[in-house]
Design an enzyme around this catalytic site. Structure first.
Site, short mmCIF file in Angstrom:
data_model
loop_
_atom_site.label_atom_id
_atom_site.label_comp_id
_atom_site.label_asym_id
_atom_site.label_seq_id
_atom_site.Cartn_x
_atom_site.Cartn_y
_atom_site.Cartn_z
N THR A 13 0.80 -1.22 0.00
CA THR A 13 0.00 0.00 0.00
C THR A 13 0.84 1.27 0.00
O THR A 13 0.31 2.37 -0.14
CB THR A 13 -0.94 0.03 1.22
OG1 THR A 13 -0.15 -0.04 2.42
CG2 THR A 13 -1.91 -1.14 1.19
N GLY A 14 2.15 1.14 0.15
CA GLY A 14 3.03 2.31 0.15
C GLY A 14 3.32 2.81 -1.25
O GLY A 14 2.89 2.22 -2.25
N VAL A 16 6.14 2.87 -3.05
CA VAL A 16 6.91 1.93 -3.87
C VAL A 16 6.12 0.66 -4.12
O VAL A 16 6.10 0.12 -5.23
CB VAL A 16 8.27 1.62 -3.22
CG1 VAL A 16 9.01 0.55 -4.01
CG2 VAL A 16 9.12 2.88 -3.13
N SER A 42 -3.25 -3.54 8.96
CA SER A 42 -3.81 -3.51 7.61
C SER A 42 -4.41 -4.84 7.17
O SER A 42 -5.10 -4.91 6.15
CB SER A 42 -2.72 -3.11 6.60
OG SER A 42 -2.26 -1.80 6.86
N CYS A 130 17.66 4.85 -4.51
CA CYS A 130 17.11 5.39 -5.76
C CYS A 130 18.10 6.29 -6.50
O CYS A 130 18.28 6.18 -7.72
CB CYS A 130 15.81 6.14 -5.49
SG CYS A 130 15.89 7.27 -4.08
N GLN A 157 16.32 15.83 -5.00
CA GLN A 157 15.47 14.66 -4.82
C GLN A 157 14.02 15.02 -4.48
O GLN A 157 13.76 15.88 -3.63
CB GLN A 157 16.07 13.75 -3.75
CG GLN A 157 17.40 13.16 -4.17
CD GLN A 157 18.01 12.23 -3.15
OE1 GLN A 157 19.22 12.27 -2.91
NE2 GLN A 157 17.21 11.37 -2.53
N GLY A 161 10.41 10.31 -2.37
CA GLY A 161 11.43 9.47 -1.77
C GLY A 161 11.27 9.32 -0.27
O GLY A 161 11.83 8.40 0.33
N LYS A 221 25.20 6.52 1.66
CA LYS A 221 24.63 5.42 0.87
C LYS A 221 25.10 5.52 -0.57
O LYS A 221 25.55 4.53 -1.17
CB LYS A 221 23.10 5.45 0.91
CG LYS A 221 22.47 5.01 2.20
CD LYS A 221 20.95 5.21 2.12
CE LYS A 221 20.29 5.07 3.47
NZ LYS A 221 18.84 5.40 3.41
N ARG A 243 16.74 17.78 -0.79
CA ARG A 243 15.32 17.56 -1.08
C ARG A 243 14.74 18.84 -1.68
O ARG A 243 14.97 19.94 -1.17
CB ARG A 243 14.57 17.21 0.21
CG ARG A 243 13.15 16.72 -0.01
CD ARG A 243 13.11 15.31 -0.56
NE ARG A 243 13.51 14.32 0.43
CZ ARG A 243 13.75 13.05 0.12
NH1 ARG A 243 13.65 12.63 -1.12
NH2 ARG A 243 14.12 12.19 1.06
N HIS A 250 13.88 12.22 -9.39
CA HIS A 250 15.13 12.76 -8.86
C HIS A 250 16.01 13.29 -10.00
O HIS A 250 16.09 12.67 -11.06
CB HIS A 250 15.93 11.67 -8.13
CG HIS A 250 15.32 11.23 -6.83
ND1 HIS A 250 14.25 11.87 -6.24
CD2 HIS A 250 15.67 10.21 -5.99
CE1 HIS A 250 13.97 11.25 -5.10
NE2 HIS A 250 14.81 10.25 -4.93
#
Length: 345
Positions: A13-14, A16, A42, A130, A157, A161, A221, A243, A250
């Site tokens: 449900t998110g 991604v 959920s 990403c 970005q 995200g 990262k 951001r 992005h």
């Protein structure tokens, strides 16, 4: 790909997870059965997929019985707890969180760059950050032809995200132009932090928390994942992650130094037929990549290619991609497709 698989999506449900569902359908992934797993809160709710309604099940170790491929996008703590349980029950896990990315026993894969690493998996494959994904897709073909010594990247970005709550916050804040300095902010730059700033009409030079060296976790990262994916432990990489008030997509300003002498035309020639790359670079007609026009598109777009004014082997590139597609959901599905094609599933 004639073999049919049982697929589970954890976190469907998110932002991604929703894109994962779309990509499975769009790319006609060979599904025998699909399961949607989430928290107990959920469980029992319904979710639509391919014109049918499915009940969401609680994500428990037993829920992975009979699953061939488990796509995880529900947070690092969920992956840490349940990914090994899924593997124990015979599933291959493709994890979209950061939890396993730097584990030396877990391949970190972008199929256009290091597909061969899939053969080394022990049940879990990590999907990179990403911003890292789109950058290495653009740089790998250059690296193969010219070598690569240094990368300095600044990112722009999108709020997607940070998830659905960040998207909603941008939309709400954008309605209040006159009060833009005083609008309510609860999510960005980092939801878990005590201080928050508006993203509408603003840019935030912080993504994730700061580390002791002054770089954020997001920046580290990009630095560490790039080295791992490209198998270049001594590559010099620096990143500044920002951001911006864009919903999706992005953008990156990337400076590279290559090992061999080259021209801008050489870079054009390398990228014009590179897998997963679309070259958009026509300055006379103001053609260059922009996130507004790459939303919903699969490739990584590259433009504004320039030779550095001072370093003989330095080049500047502008790289844009849909962070929820190639930056997340699409890359996960491409990993599964590559594993099928290579008889790894």
């Amino acid at each position: 790909m004639s073999k049919l698989l049982t697929v589970a999506i954890v976190g469907a449900t998110g932002a991604v997870g929703t894109k994962m569902k779309e990509q499975l359908l769009k790319r006609n992934f060979p599904i025998k059965e699909i399961k949607f797993l989430a928290s107990a809160k959920s469980a029992g709710k319904e979710i639509e997929f391919g014109g049918k309604m499915y009940k969401i099940e609680e994500a428990t170790p037993e829920a992975f019985e009979g699953v061939d491929v488990a796509l995880f996008s529900a947070g690092g703590s969920v992956s840490a707890k349940l990914a090994p349980e899924a593997v124990k029950r015979g599933a291959v896990v493709i994890d979209n969180t950061s939890h396993f990315r730097m584990d030396p026993d877990v391949p970190l894969v972008v199929p256009e760059v290091n597909r061969e690493d899939l053969k080394k998996h022990n049940g879990i494959i990590a999907n990179p950050n990403c911003s890292t994904i789109q950058m290495v897709v653009a740089l790998q073909p250059i690296r193969q032809k010219l070598g690569l010594k240094r990368i300095i990247v600044s990112t722009y970005q999108a709020v997607s995200g940070s998830g659905m709550s960040a998207i909603e916050e941008l939309r709400e804040q954008s309605k209040h132009w006159d009060d833009r300095k005083d609008v309510e902010a609860k999510v960005l730059p980092v939801k878990s932090e005590t201080k928050h700033y508006p993203i509408a009409y603003n840019v935030l030079p912080q993504i994730d928390v700061f580390t002791e060296n002054g770089f954020t976790k997001e920046e580290m990262k990009m630095i560490n994942e790039t080295k791992k994916i490209m198998h270049l432990p001594n590559l010099h990489v620096a990143a500044t992650c920002v951001r911006v008030p864009v919903v999706n997509g992005h953008s990156e300003s990337v400076y590279i130094e290559v090992e061999k002498e080259a021209s801008v035309q050489d870079i054009y020639n390398i990228l014009k037929d590179a897998p997963g790359v679309v070259l958009q670079d026509d300055l006379n007609n103001q053609v260059y990549p922009m996130p507004l026009y790459t939303e919903g598109e699969d490739p990584v777009y590259v433009g504004r290619i320039r030779k550095d004014l001072y370093h003989p082997n330095g080049f500047h590139l502008w790289v844009v991609a849909d962070n929820l597609l190639k930056g997340a959901a699409l890359n996960s599905i491409q990993i599964a497709e590559a594993m099928l094609e290579d008889n790894l599933l």
